[in-house]
Design a protein around this motif. Structure first.
Motif, mmCIF file in Angstrom:
data_model
loop_
_atom_site.group_PDB
_atom_site.id
_atom_site.type_symbol
_atom_site.label_atom_id
_atom_site.label_comp_id
_atom_site.label_asym_id
_atom_site.label_seq_id
_atom_site.Cartn_x
_atom_site.Cartn_y
_atom_site.Cartn_z
ATOM 1 N N ALA A 1 0.832 -1.211 0.000
ATOM 2 C CA ALA A 1 0.000 0.000 0.000
ATOM 3 C C ALA A 1 0.861 1.253 0.000
ATOM 4 O O ALA A 1 0.554 2.236 -0.690
ATOM 5 N N MET A 2 1.948 1.246 0.765
ATOM 6 C CA MET A 2 2.819 2.417 0.808
ATOM 7 C C MET A 2 3.570 2.607 -0.507
ATOM 8 O O MET A 2 3.736 3.739 -0.977
ATOM 9 N N LEU A 3 3.995 1.519 -1.131
ATOM 10 C CA LEU A 3 4.645 1.628 -2.439
ATOM 11 C C LEU A 3 3.676 2.164 -3.488
ATOM 12 O O LEU A 3 4.056 2.977 -4.344
ATOM 13 N N THR A 4 2.432 1.721 -3.430
ATOM 14 C CA THR A 4 1.417 2.232 -4.355
ATOM 15 C C THR A 4 1.217 3.725 -4.144
ATOM 16 O O THR A 4 1.139 4.504 -5.105
ATOM 17 N N ALA A 5 1.149 4.145 -2.887
ATOM 18 C CA ALA A 5 0.997 5.569 -2.580
ATOM 19 C C ALA A 5 2.211 6.368 -3.050
ATOM 20 O O ALA A 5 2.079 7.492 -3.550
ATOM 21 N N LEU A 6 3.401 5.786 -2.922
ATOM 22 C CA LEU A 6 4.606 6.467 -3.402
ATOM 23 C C LEU A 6 4.581 6.637 -4.920
ATOM 24 O O LEU A 6 4.924 7.706 -5.447
ATOM 25 N N GLY A 7 4.169 5.572 -5.627
ATOM 26 C CA GLY A 7 4.068 5.675 -7.083
ATOM 27 C C GLY A 7 3.116 6.782 -7.502
ATOM 28 O O GLY A 7 3.424 7.598 -8.383
ATOM 29 N N ARG A 8 1.971 6.825 -6.861
ATOM 30 C CA ARG A 8 0.983 7.844 -7.208
ATOM 31 C C ARG A 8 1.478 9.244 -6.865
ATOM 32 O O ARG A 8 1.283 10.195 -7.632
ATOM 33 N N ALA A 9 2.130 9.374 -5.692
ATOM 34 C CA ALA A 9 2.647 10.686 -5.288
ATOM 35 C C ALA A 9 3.718 11.182 -6.256
ATOM 36 O O ALA A 9 3.885 12.392 -6.448
ATOM 37 N N ALA A 10 4.432 10.237 -6.888
ATOM 38 C CA ALA A 10 5.483 10.604 -7.835
ATOM 39 C C ALA A 10 4.969 10.773 -9.258
ATOM 40 O O ALA A 10 5.748 11.042 -10.173
#
Length: 425
Positions: free
Chosen positions: A56-65
């Protein structure tokens, strides 16, 4: 065209075993689909506990980037579509059915057809959808183990191993050393590997050494530095990002998961990791069924907390979080645990923080009824209510709850999903 439910029913009935660990079948079909060699930037996340939060955190990082991010997870809580998502939005029925049609068209016919397990069908569909959509980043959650898990047909750019403890011993081996060796099967020669914990079995470090991996370990290649109230710093070598907010996912363990996710995103190198990207992702991350709080249901009633907690390690983490967030009244637990899970260890981890246990029966081939569950729990797990299913257990817990109490639902994805339905979420 067949409906999604038709496809899922066919897949459940097709293969003689629910779990049949092998890469031969799924790799052969992936090659026929033109999916291999895999070309999309990919992070794969394995481990006994912490996978879902890290994904979930990696997904959020991808979206934030600004990266269009495809995520594959399992199992689902309420709808099968949850397993395959792009930018955290579950894939629609039509896209899944179209992917299944393509898989069916290449797997062969009659006696020559390649038989796939339910999980292999879903994994291939996810890969097919991500490839057709040409997403910028793929984040994969290992289903079971690692070495022979269907997700491992791709050579991920960055593997993450969150933790290793006893679970699924009938498939992965009787000791943590056996299990560690299986989970280390996602590592690739010379590539970065992110470890979410320093407390891992020797077999993991042996695999890292034999493959000459670029191991990045907490407390060594990256670290967490707390900075005042409500903030922290992620550091790697001479670089430091911060101050950062604590993750939106609750629990002491989530800081370690966040640090590993940041290390993995940094190692991937698709977009430079900045404090702004990290902070936005940590604020925005969401994951249902992991210390998910539902305030006052019904209005004026108890708080509800939903947490899968389906093995001893996850139950320990839940107990820590409950201790860190005390309530004015009692803690009641609605508990449903599958027959092949260590109910005694789960109960022992939580006995000191739960005042009363409401036991729910779970159906299915791995199911366990409430009376059987009571016999498997430690004696100090006080249970006065046995319910045939999760819905009735939730209703019984609500009837027992008084002002200031909270109700914790735990034990399995098969418990949390029906509880979400009952709560209308």
């Amino acid at each position: 065209m067949r409906s999604l439910n038709d496809w899922l029913a066919q897949q459940l009935a097709q293969h003689p075993k629910e779990i049949d660990l092998s890469l031969e079948r799924v790799r052969a079909v992936a090659q026929r689909l033109g999916l291999l060699p895999w070309r999309l930037p990919t992070v794969i996340v394995g481990g006994t506990n912490g996978k879902g939060s890290t994904v979930a955190m990696l997904t959020a990082l991808g979206r934030a980037a600004g990266l269009r991010t495809g995520t594959y997870t399992s199992p689902h809580l309420q709808r099968y579509n949850e397993r395959v998502a792009i930018d955290a939005v579950p894939i629609d029925d039509a896209s899944l059915c179209a992917a299944f049609e393509r898989i069916e068209s290449v797997r062969g016919q009659g006696d020559a057809a390649i038989s796939l397990t339910f999980f292999e069908w879903g994994t291939l569909a996810a890969f097919e959808i991500f490839a057709r959509e040409a997403v910028d980043l793929v984040v994969l959650e290992v289903g079971l183990g690692g070495r022979l898990d269907a997700t491992n047909i791709v050579d991920a750019d960055v593997p993450v191993l969150c933790s290793v403890s006893l679970d699924h011993t009938e498939w992965l081996g009787p000791t943590v050393e056996h299990i560690g060796a299986e989970k280390a099967g996602i590592f690739r020669p010379g590539r970065p590997v992110i470890l979410g914990s320093a407390d891992l079995p020797r077999s993991v470090y042996a695999a890292l050494e034999s493959l000459a991996c670029d191991a990045r370990r907490p407390g060594r290649e990256f670290e967490v530095r707390e900075q005042g109230v409500g903030s922290w710093v992620w550091a790697a070598g001479t670089r430091a990002l911060g101050p950062l907010p604590f993750p939106a996912l609750e629990g002491p363990v989530q800081l370690a998961n966040a640090a590993a996710a940041l290390a993995a995103f940094d190692a991937l190198g698709r977009v430079p990791l900045t404090t702004a990207i990290a902070a936005r992702a940590l604020r925005d991350v969401r994951l249902r069924g992991r210390f998910q709080r539902v305030a006052e249901f019904p209005v004026g009633g108890p708080e509800w907390i939903l947490d899968v907690a389906h093995n001893a390690g996850a139950a320990d983490a839940l107990a820590q979080t409950l201790r860190a967030t005390p309530c004015a009244g009692r803690t009641l637990a609605v508990v449903g645990i599958l027959a092949d899970k260590d109910a005694h260890a789960i109960g022992a981890a939580l006995a000191a923080v739960v005042d009363e246990w409401v036991l729910a029966g779970l159906d299915g081939p791995r199911g366990c009824d409430a009376e059987q569950l009571r016999r498997r729990l430690p004696d100090d797990c006080r249970s006065t209510v046995l319910a045939p299913n999760v819905h009735e257990a939730c209703a019984a817990a609500l009837a027992l709850a008084e002002r200031g109490d909270r109700i914790v639902v735990l034990g399995s994805f098969h418990t949390i999903g029906p509880a979400l339905d009952w709560l209308g979420l």
